[in-house]
Design an enzyme around this catalytic site. Sequence first.
Site, short mmCIF file in Angstrom:
data_model
loop_
_atom_site.label_atom_id
_atom_site.label_comp_id
_atom_site.label_asym_id
_atom_site.label_seq_id
_atom_site.Cartn_x
_atom_site.Cartn_y
_atom_site.Cartn_z
N LYS A 120 0.80 -1.22 0.00
CA LYS A 120 0.00 0.00 0.00
C LYS A 120 0.84 1.28 0.00
O LYS A 120 0.37 2.33 -0.46
CB LYS A 120 -0.93 0.01 1.22
N SER A 157 -8.78 -0.31 6.59
CA SER A 157 -8.79 -1.29 7.68
C SER A 157 -7.41 -1.46 8.28
O SER A 157 -7.27 -2.13 9.30
CB SER A 157 -9.30 -2.64 7.16
N GLU A 177 -9.80 -14.11 -4.11
CA GLU A 177 -10.65 -13.56 -3.06
C GLU A 177 -11.00 -14.64 -2.05
O GLU A 177 -11.02 -15.83 -2.38
CB GLU A 177 -11.98 -13.04 -3.64
N GLY A 229 -16.01 -13.32 0.56
CA GLY A 229 -15.96 -11.97 -0.01
C GLY A 229 -15.73 -12.01 -1.51
O GLY A 229 -14.72 -11.50 -2.00
N ASP A 265 -17.11 -10.53 -4.10
CA ASP A 265 -17.80 -9.47 -4.82
C ASP A 265 -17.21 -9.23 -6.20
O ASP A 265 -17.95 -8.98 -7.16
CB ASP A 265 -17.80 -8.17 -4.01
N SER A 324 1.01 -9.65 -0.73
CA SER A 324 0.72 -8.23 -0.59
C SER A 324 1.13 -7.61 0.73
O SER A 324 1.33 -6.40 0.81
CB SER A 324 -0.77 -7.97 -0.83
#
Length: 325
Positions: free
Chosen positions: A57, A82, A208, A212, A214, A308
């Site tokens: 990030k 989060s 995923e 979750g 989506d 990640s």
Amino acid sequence: MTTTTPPVTLDDVLDAAARLEGVAHRTPVLRSRTLDALVGAEVFLKCENFQRVGAFKFRGAYNAASRLTPDQLARGIAAYSSGNHAQAVALAARELGTTAVIVMPEDAPRSKRAATEGYGAEIVTYDRYTGDREAITRALAAERGLALVPPYEHPHVMAGQGTAALELLEETGELAALLAPVGGGGLMAGSATAAKGRCPGIRMIGVEPEAGDDTKRSLEAGRRVSIPVPKTIADGQALDTPGELTFSVNRRLVDEIALVTDDEIRHAMRFAFERLKIVIEPSGASPLAALLSGRVGGLAGRVGVIVSGGNVDAERFGRLCGGGG
């Protein structure tokens, strides 16, 4: 005839890479003969758990924040997250000589909140199951005159995240496939832009948690689909709908989405610790979980994986690897 310009291009990723040179870490790529034998392919792990703040990030947060005007930087930055983006924005703000206010869920991992505060940010909490974090943050930013740096729904953020895949390909050469976790979709959008730009035939596989899914549902429907906020150990992937900008990229460039269970994620975390000697947080372990559990078929040749992040405290890591929550 009209054409739609994509929100992020390979040139944007290359520009972000130049901006991040000497600021972000060029993270290591790990190999494991045991992993290769289990998967039946040559696996290259891009270890963003060794990135600044312990996750990819920082790449996107710094790339976006560093482009703010002097006046915007003087007023400060707002973000919602989060945990990992929260830390990334907090550190980017400190590096750029400004301040940050972060909206975080009340149940965010304690270690991530503590690290965010340690970088000097102010924390504002909300209930992730009843509150709208984006609306809360936008109202706060408007009230205080802060510049908003979102976790994924921003071209400069996506471009910054794509530098992880760019570095991986620079080190490994052409890959047959690349796996990355999918939450809001920024890492995948940037990675797919970089990877397809360098290797047009590469197979882009998002991962995923089952709870979750989506993005998988959205790709199958051809439009963004919302689900109830998922309950999963992969807190970085506990979103209810893909981003609008990120989905516009991923629907073009992502070839498939694999789903993994929380137990498969736990197993991947244990494997990484025991065999690779690295600590991976649940979201960061989901692509490795997809490989180890055989959730992705037809893999052969050289396969990249973006690990990640590694932001999980010792107590929670022990519980998770021992089978707890």
